[in-house]
Motif scaffolding. Structure first.
Motif, PDB file in Angstrom:
ATOM      1  N   ALA A 282      -1.881  -1.184  -9.926  1.00 19.98           N
ATOM      2  CA  ALA A 282      -3.016  -1.948  -9.392  1.00 19.98           C
ATOM      3  C   ALA A 282      -2.917  -3.419  -9.778  1.00 19.98           C
ATOM      4  O   ALA A 282      -3.176  -4.316  -8.962  1.00 19.98           O
ATOM      5  N   SER A 283      -2.517  -3.693 -11.008  1.00 19.14           N
ATOM      6  CA  SER A 283      -2.418  -5.070 -11.478  1.00 19.14           C
ATOM      7  C   SER A 283      -1.274  -5.832 -10.803  1.00 19.14           C
ATOM      8  O   SER A 283      -1.212  -7.058 -10.888  1.00 19.14           O
TER       9      SER A 283
ATOM     10  N   ASN B 195      -3.196   5.294  -3.073  1.00 17.59           N
ATOM     11  CA  ASN B 195      -4.284   6.225  -2.780  1.00 17.59           C
ATOM     12  C   ASN B 195      -3.716   7.421  -2.033  1.00 17.59           C
ATOM     13  O   ASN B 195      -2.530   7.450  -1.685  1.00 17.59           O
TER      14      ASN B 195
ATOM     15  N   LYS C 266       0.843  -1.200   0.000  1.00 12.90           N
ATOM     16  CA  LYS C 266       0.000   0.000   0.000  1.00 12.90           C
ATOM     17  C   LYS C 266       0.877   1.249   0.000  1.00 12.90           C
ATOM     18  O   LYS C 266       1.841   1.338   0.774  1.00 12.90           O
TER      19      LYS C 266
ATOM     20  N   SER D 114      -9.265  -2.037   2.148  1.00 16.31           N
ATOM     21  CA  SER D 114      -9.243  -1.151   0.973  1.00 16.31           C
ATOM     22  C   SER D 114      -8.628  -1.816  -0.249  1.00 16.31           C
ATOM     23  O   SER D 114      -8.183  -1.129  -1.172  1.00 16.31           O
ATOM     24  N   ASP D 115      -8.617  -3.153  -0.282  1.00 12.21           N
ATOM     25  CA  ASP D 115      -7.927  -3.851  -1.365  1.00 12.21           C
ATOM     26  C   ASP D 115      -8.471  -3.544  -2.758  1.00 12.21           C
ATOM     27  O   ASP D 115      -7.760  -3.717  -3.748  1.00 12.21           O
ATOM     28  N   TYR D 116      -9.717  -3.093  -2.881  1.00 16.45           N
ATOM     29  CA  TYR D 116     -10.276  -2.787  -4.198  1.00 16.45           C
ATOM     30  C   TYR D 116     -10.400  -1.278  -4.413  1.00 16.45           C
ATOM     31  O   TYR D 116     -11.178  -0.816  -5.252  1.00 16.45           O
ATOM     32  N   ILE D 117      -9.616  -0.523  -3.666  1.00 17.37           N
ATOM     33  CA  ILE D 117      -9.622   0.936  -3.805  1.00 17.37           C
ATOM     34  C   ILE D 117      -8.283   1.373  -4.394  1.00 17.37           C
ATOM     35  O   ILE D 117      -7.231   1.122  -3.812  1.00 17.37           O
ATOM     36  N   HIS D 118      -8.334   2.008  -5.536  1.00 21.57           N
ATOM     37  CA  HIS D 118      -7.123   2.431  -6.246  1.00 21.57           C
ATOM     38  C   HIS D 118      -7.318   3.846  -6.784  1.00 21.57           C
ATOM     39  O   HIS D 118      -8.348   4.152  -7.387  1.00 21.57           O
TER      40      HIS D 118
ATOM     41  N   ASN E 194      -1.757  -0.995  -4.012  1.00 26.99           N
ATOM     42  CA  ASN E 194      -2.779   0.049  -3.968  1.00 26.99           C
ATOM     43  C   ASN E 194      -2.117   1.392  -3.726  1.00 26.99           C
ATOM     44  O   ASN E 194      -1.335   1.538  -2.773  1.00 26.99           O
TER      45      ASN E 194
END
Length: 254
Positions: A178-179, A185, A140, A237-241, A183
């Motif tokens: 992201a890929s 942010n 992160k 927050s794993d799907y927040i980018h 992450n």
């Protein structure tokens, strides 16, 4: 990754720049409360933060660095890994602000803020991401943006430029990484009680005007930032980018 507490940072190591005081200290303590060990990076002693972290049963390692020198990023990250064994989370918190009218703003004041607030955060993120990709581990990156990532402000040309740039770089890095399981942010703090806002808070009229616009009707305290930082550092927050999360007492909503 499924776990009983998606907000837990147990087993993680967070590298936090400027963790000796203010917002960085608040973030470091919140992450330690969530179970992370801390690497504090900066020019000043982080002894006060270390005592708070130790009281929570976590470790704090200090790495000395002049963050106006972006070429030290690789050395900082290598030293952090040597000390703590790994770096899972990077918080680019350290910031510098110079105030002057745009008509007389100097090149040295421009360069100083751009180096600390934008150039070094990019290269620290790069160095951390290189290590994460090398070992195939997710991570992160949390950049500390500003209300001036959204607004122009006054008398803060280099700060506004750097924080606007940091918002853009946050999105670019999110697109690229992201890929790879990284992450990226940002948090945009509103008006907080820190060294950077001492001039504003000591100006009675300016402080009054600021408070009149904040729906929460108070300046933020460093502890107010902790929850957002832990959230963006955790599996929750794993799907927040590429998000820029305002923590501003409602300032932008007014």
């Amino acid at each position: 990754m499924t776990q009983s507490n998606p907000f837990s940072l147990a087993g993680k190591v967070a590298l936090v720049t400027g963790a000796n005081t203010g917002l960085g200290q608040g973030i470091a303590i919140a992450m330690a409360q969530a179970g992370a060990d801390i690497v504090a990076v900066g020019r000043s002693s982080a002894n006060d933060t270390e005592r708070e972290v130790a009281a929570l049963g976590r470790k704090l390692h200090s790495v000395y660095a002049d963050l106006e020198r972006s070429h030290e990023a690789e050395r900082i990250v290598a030293q952090a890994i040597d000390a703590a064994g790994r770096v899972d989370i990077l918080v680019n918190n350290a910031g510098l602000i110079r105030r002057a009218d745009a008509l007389v703003f100097t090149e040295s004041d421009w360069d100083a803020a751009l180096d600390v607030n934008l150039k070094t955060p990019f290269f620290l993120a790069q160095a951390v991401a290189q290590q994460l990709v090398k070992v195939g581990r997710p991570g992160k990156v949390i950049n500390i943006a500003s209300m001036l990532s959204f607004q122009g402000g006054i008398r803060t040309a280099s700060y506004t430029a750097s924080k606007s740039g940091l918002a853009g770089i946050t999105k670019l890095l999110a697109n690229e990484w992201a890929s790879k399981g990284i992450n990226v942010n940002a948090i945009a703090p509103g008006y907080f009680e820190t060294n950077n806002t001492s001039a504003l808070r000591s100006d009675e009229q300016r402080s009054k005007d600021i408070l009149a616009r904040i729906p929460a009707a108070r300046w933020g305290s460093p502890a107010d930032l902790g929850g957002a930082a832990v959230f963006l550092a955790s599996a929750a927050s794993d799907y927040i980018h590429g998000t820029i999360l305002p923590v501003d007492g409602g300032w932008l909503a007014r």
